[in-house]
Design a protein around this motif. Sequence first.
Motif, PDB file in Angstrom:
ATOM      1  N   PHE A   1      -6.477   8.818  -6.209  1.00 42.45           N
ATOM      2  CA  PHE A   1      -7.330   9.808  -6.872  1.00 42.45           C
ATOM      3  C   PHE A   1      -7.684  10.936  -5.905  1.00 42.45           C
ATOM      4  O   PHE A   1      -7.647  12.109  -6.273  1.00 42.45           O
ATOM      5  N   ASP A   2      -8.030  10.590  -4.675  1.00 41.42           N
ATOM      6  CA  ASP A   2      -8.375  11.611  -3.677  1.00 41.42           C
ATOM      7  C   ASP A   2      -7.194  12.521  -3.367  1.00 41.42           C
ATOM      8  O   ASP A   2      -7.363  13.720  -3.129  1.00 41.42           O
ATOM      9  N   LYS A   3      -5.979  11.968  -3.388  1.00 42.21           N
ATOM     10  CA  LYS A   3      -4.793  12.793  -3.144  1.00 42.21           C
ATOM     11  C   LYS A   3      -4.551  13.764  -4.294  1.00 42.21           C
ATOM     12  O   LYS A   3      -4.170  14.913  -4.086  1.00 42.21           O
ATOM     13  N   LYS A   4      -4.777  13.296  -5.525  1.00 40.75           N
ATOM     14  CA  LYS A   4      -4.542  14.138  -6.696  1.00 40.75           C
ATOM     15  C   LYS A   4      -5.650  15.169  -6.887  1.00 40.75           C
ATOM     16  O   LYS A   4      -5.427  16.218  -7.484  1.00 40.75           O
ATOM     17  N   HIS A   5      -6.864  14.859  -6.410  1.00 43.82           N
ATOM     18  CA  HIS A   5      -8.018  15.745  -6.592  1.00 43.82           C
ATOM     19  C   HIS A   5      -8.658  16.042  -5.227  1.00 43.82           C
ATOM     20  O   HIS A   5      -9.720  15.514  -4.899  1.00 43.82           O
ATOM     21  N   PRO A   6      -8.030  16.909  -4.443  1.00 41.83           N
ATOM     22  CA  PRO A   6      -8.542  17.153  -3.084  1.00 41.83           C
ATOM     23  C   PRO A   6      -9.861  17.931  -3.045  1.00 41.83           C
ATOM     24  O   PRO A   6     -10.625  17.797  -2.106  1.00 41.83           O
ATOM     25  N   ALA A   7     -10.139  18.744  -4.058  1.00 40.38           N
ATOM     26  CA  ALA A   7     -11.385  19.526  -4.069  1.00 40.38           C
ATOM     27  C   ALA A   7     -12.559  18.603  -4.390  1.00 40.38           C
ATOM     28  O   ALA A   7     -12.510  17.797  -5.318  1.00 40.38           O
ATOM     29  N   LYS A   8     -13.630  18.743  -3.622  1.00 41.30           N
ATOM     30  CA  LYS A   8     -14.818  17.906  -3.819  1.00 41.30           C
ATOM     31  C   LYS A   8     -15.799  18.613  -4.741  1.00 41.30           C
ATOM     32  O   LYS A   8     -15.993  19.828  -4.660  1.00 41.30           O
ATOM     33  N   SER A   9     -16.439  17.857  -5.611  1.00 33.00           N
ATOM     34  CA  SER A   9     -17.463  18.423  -6.488  1.00 33.00           C
ATOM     35  C   SER A   9     -18.727  18.721  -5.677  1.00 33.00           C
ATOM     36  O   SER A   9     -18.868  18.306  -4.528  1.00 33.00           O
TER      37      SER A   9
ATOM     38  N   SER B   1     -21.726  17.551  -6.109  1.00 33.20           N
ATOM     39  CA  SER B   1     -22.464  16.321  -5.794  1.00 33.20           C
ATOM     40  C   SER B   1     -21.773  15.537  -4.675  1.00 33.20           C
ATOM     41  O   SER B   1     -22.444  14.946  -3.826  1.00 33.20           O
ATOM     42  N   GLN B   2     -20.440  15.544  -4.659  1.00 35.04           N
ATOM     43  CA  GLN B   2     -19.718  14.865  -3.573  1.00 35.04           C
ATOM     44  C   GLN B   2     -19.988  15.551  -2.237  1.00 35.04           C
ATOM     45  O   GLN B   2     -20.182  14.885  -1.221  1.00 35.04           O
ATOM     46  N   GLN B   3     -20.021  16.889  -2.240  1.00 36.08           N
ATOM     47  CA  GLN B   3     -20.305  17.628  -1.012  1.00 36.08           C
ATOM     48  C   GLN B   3     -21.707  17.325  -0.497  1.00 36.08           C
ATOM     49  O   GLN B   3     -21.927  17.170   0.701  1.00 36.08           O
TER      50      GLN B   3
ATOM     51  N   GLU C   1     -23.388  14.512  -1.056  1.00 34.51           N
ATOM     52  CA  GLU C   1     -23.353  13.143  -0.554  1.00 34.51           C
ATOM     53  C   GLU C   1     -22.720  13.075   0.835  1.00 34.51           C
ATOM     54  O   GLU C   1     -23.190  12.358   1.710  1.00 34.51           O
ATOM     55  N   ILE C   2     -21.636  13.823   1.038  1.00 35.11           N
ATOM     56  CA  ILE C   2     -20.967  13.856   2.342  1.00 35.11           C
ATOM     57  C   ILE C   2     -21.901  14.433   3.395  1.00 35.11           C
ATOM     58  O   ILE C   2     -22.033  13.894   4.501  1.00 35.11           O
ATOM     59  N   ALA C   3     -22.586  15.534   3.050  1.00 36.62           N
ATOM     60  CA  ALA C   3     -23.526  16.145   3.994  1.00 36.62           C
ATOM     61  C   ALA C   3     -24.673  15.190   4.323  1.00 36.62           C
ATOM     62  O   ALA C   3     -25.095  15.077   5.481  1.00 36.62           O
ATOM     63  N   ASN C   4     -25.165  14.486   3.317  1.00 38.61           N
ATOM     64  CA  ASN C   4     -26.249  13.527   3.534  1.00 38.61           C
ATOM     65  C   ASN C   4     -25.784  12.375   4.435  1.00 38.61           C
ATOM     66  O   ASN C   4     -26.513  11.964   5.345  1.00 38.61           O
TER      67      ASN C   4
END
Length: 84
Positions: free
Chosen positions: A43-51, A53-55, A57-60
């Motif tokens: 899924f991550d390979k097919k959808h490389p752009a982060k939403s 909310s994902q951004q 979560e990553i920053a947090n």
Amino acid sequence: MLFAGNMIQFSNVFLGCAMAINKISNKNLTDYVSEVDRLLQEFDKKHPAKSTSQQKEIANARRIYRLRDDAMATDETSILWDKF
């Protein structure tokens, strides 16, 4: 004293066996990838752009890791104690 010597020998043998088992089991665990992990990787390979909310979560997560790993780190987002 004979009993204590036998117990030390036994514990050394037991410890050696436990370490050998742990080494074998750790090797097997590192080679295993579950079906869910494979699905998420695909899924991550097919959808490389982060939403958005994902951004967030990553920053947090990065902030938490930085505060945990760096003892002198400060939390720029904390305004709780600014007025004291």
